[in-house]
Every structure is written in C-alpha cells, then in structure tokens.
Design an enzyme around this catalytic site. Structure first.
Site, short mmCIF file in Angstrom:
data_model
loop_
_atom_site.label_atom_id
_atom_site.label_comp_id
_atom_site.label_asym_id
_atom_site.label_seq_id
_atom_site.Cartn_x
_atom_site.Cartn_y
_atom_site.Cartn_z
N ARG A 109 -7.29 15.38 41.40
CA ARG A 109 -7.35 13.91 41.35
C ARG A 109 -8.24 13.34 42.43
NH1 ARG A 109 -1.47 12.69 41.78
NH2 ARG A 109 -1.08 14.91 41.56
N GLU A 131 4.79 18.05 47.92
CA GLU A 131 6.08 17.50 47.51
C GLU A 131 6.75 18.36 46.45
OE1 GLU A 131 6.02 13.52 45.85
OE2 GLU A 131 8.18 13.26 46.18
O1 LIG Z 1 0.94 14.95 50.52
P1 LIG Z 1 1.25 16.10 49.62
O2 LIG Z 1 2.74 16.36 49.51
O3 LIG Z 1 0.49 17.33 50.01
O4 LIG Z 1 0.80 15.70 48.15
C1 LIG Z 1 -0.38 15.03 47.86
C2 LIG Z 1 -1.26 15.83 46.96
O5 LIG Z 1 -0.58 16.12 45.72
C3 LIG Z 1 -1.43 15.80 44.64
O6 LIG Z 1 -2.25 16.87 44.26
P2 LIG Z 1 -1.78 18.11 43.37
O7 LIG Z 1 -1.70 19.32 44.26
O8 LIG Z 1 -0.56 17.76 42.57
O9 LIG Z 1 -3.03 18.41 42.45
P3 LIG Z 1 -3.83 17.63 41.31
O10 LIG Z 1 -4.72 16.66 42.01
O11 LIG Z 1 -4.59 18.75 40.68
O12 LIG Z 1 -2.87 16.96 40.36
C4 LIG Z 1 -2.27 14.66 45.16
O13 LIG Z 1 -3.46 14.48 44.42
C5 LIG Z 1 -2.52 15.06 46.59
O14 LIG Z 1 -3.65 15.91 46.74
N1 LIG Z 2 5.01 11.57 43.93
C1 LIG Z 2 3.74 11.92 43.72
N2 LIG Z 2 2.99 11.29 42.80
C2 LIG Z 2 1.69 11.64 42.59
N3 LIG Z 2 1.09 12.61 43.26
C3 LIG Z 2 1.79 13.28 44.20
N4 LIG Z 2 1.46 14.28 45.02
C4 LIG Z 2 2.54 14.59 45.74
N5 LIG Z 2 3.58 13.81 45.44
C5 LIG Z 2 3.14 12.98 44.47
#
Ligand SMILES: O=P(O)(O)OC[C@H]1O[C@H](OP(=O)(O)OP(=O)(O)O)[C@H](O)[C@@H]1O
Ligand SMILES: Nc1ncnc2[nH]cnc12
Length: 172
Positions: free
Chosen positions: A60, A97
């Site tokens: 993302r 998370e």
């Molecule tokens: O602060 P944190 O607990 O580390 O979470 C935040 C991260 O989680 C999500 O990515 P995700 O790893 O879900 O990957 P994506 O972008 O491929 O959906 C979001 O885009 C952040 O990069």
């Molecule tokens: N609650 C949440 N929603 C979207 N992206 C996340 N990445 C980590 N936690 C998330």
C-alpha cells in the site's frame, strides 16, 4: 481537525475483524478512488519536504509514495517483502499488528547522504516503519521523516520512532 484531515477520515473505511478477529482494518481504497482527496494528499506530502528520494513500503505504501516522488521531483525507492528484489539486498524482520514480515532494500538504492522521506498509509504498532528507518540508515541515507496518512495512536507506534520526524495526516 484540518479540512484535509476530515476529508481523509471520510474516505477511510473501517472493516472490523480483518484480516483477523480484533483488528479494525483501515481501508484506504475509497480515498484512492476519490481524485480530489487522493490528489490533495499527494500534493500535501510532496510540498512539505526537501528530499532526494521517497521510500515506499510494499504494497500500500507504493500507491502513495510513487506519486509523491513524482510530484516532489524526487527519486522513488521501493522497500519490498523478502524475495522480490533482484539484486543484492539488506533486510530487516519485524512484527506488525497482525503478523510478522521481512523487508528488503537494494544495497545500492541510495547515494551516500541522500535525504529520504518514508511514506506509508498506516502507522499501527510502528514495526514496519521502525524496520524501514533502520534499513534506510544501514543503506547510507539520512531519514528526514516518516509520513503516513493515518496513525493508530492506541498502538503507540510513535514511541518506536524516537528521534524521527513523524507526520500523520490523521491521528485516531
Ligand atoms: O505499524 P505496523 O503495525 O507495522 O503496521 C503498518 C503496516 O501494515 C500495513 O502493511 P501490510 O504489511 O499489511 O502490507 P500491505 O501494504 O501489503 O497490505 C501498512 O500498509 C503498513 O505498512
Ligand atoms: N488496522 C490496520 N488497518 C490497516 N492497515 C494496517 N496495518 C497495520 N494495522 C492496520
């Protein structure tokens, strides 16, 4: 709350229990589909920093960071999940998370001393951002800041970024 912050809030959808029970997922797809808000977010971030490179975190983060780099006239550097970058890499593992992951950057992604802004959609526990800051520094660049659309304050990610300039367009 600023006008932009309330527009962002209006365009982020809460999805309960995704991807696992107990997580309130912040879905940015409605915001991305709204040209006025998407453009306003990109312009806001691109105009606020003087940097050489913008770093985006798969997946993302790429959607926001690439247009910010274009608008700022900066280079774009991808941070990818392990195994996707073809040349020599540096890697960091972290918890987030709803799981854990390993991310990588190309060893030669930066010129020594490059000033870098890290852009992502959500700051939750801060595990992803902390690991990214570490990777960028190990690769020889200076982290000027981390910018996110939305910070989930109750998860205290900010505390893991001590000494880093963190800007969240919305804090919930
Ligand atoms: O602060 P944190 O607990 O580390 O979470 C935040 C991260 O989680 C999500 O990515 P995700 O790893 O879900 O990957 P994506 O972008 O491929 O959906 C979001 O885009 C952040 O990069
Ligand atoms: N609650 C949440 N929603 C979207 N992206 C996340 N990445 C980590 N936690 C998330």
């Amino acid at each position: 709350m600023s006008d932009l912050s309330s527009l962002i809030c209006d365009r982020i959808r809460d999805v309960p229990d995704y991807p696992q029970p107990g997580v309130m997922f912040k879905d940015i797809t409605p915001l991305l589909a709204d040209p006025a808000v998407f453009t306003a977010v990109v312009d806001e971030l691109a105009g606020a920093y003087d940097v050489d490179k913008i770093v985006g975190i798969e997946a993302r983060g790429f959607i926001l960071a690439a247009p910010v780099a274009y608008r700022a006239g900066a280079g774009f550097v991808p941070i990818r999940k392990k195994g996707k970058l073809p040349s020599e890499t540096l890697e960091e593992s972290y918890d987030l998370e709803y799981g854990s992951a390993t991310i990588e950057v190309h060893r030669d992604a930066f010129t020594e001393g490059d000033r870098v802004l890290i852009v992502d959609d959500v700051l939750a526990t801060g595990g992803t951002a902390e690991a990214t800051v570490e990777l960028v520094r190990r690769a020889g660049a200076e982290v000027v800041g981390v910018a996110v659309l939305m910070e989930l304050a109750f998860l205290k990610g900010r505390e893991r970024l001590a000494g880093v300039d963190l800007r969240s367009l919305v804090i919930v």
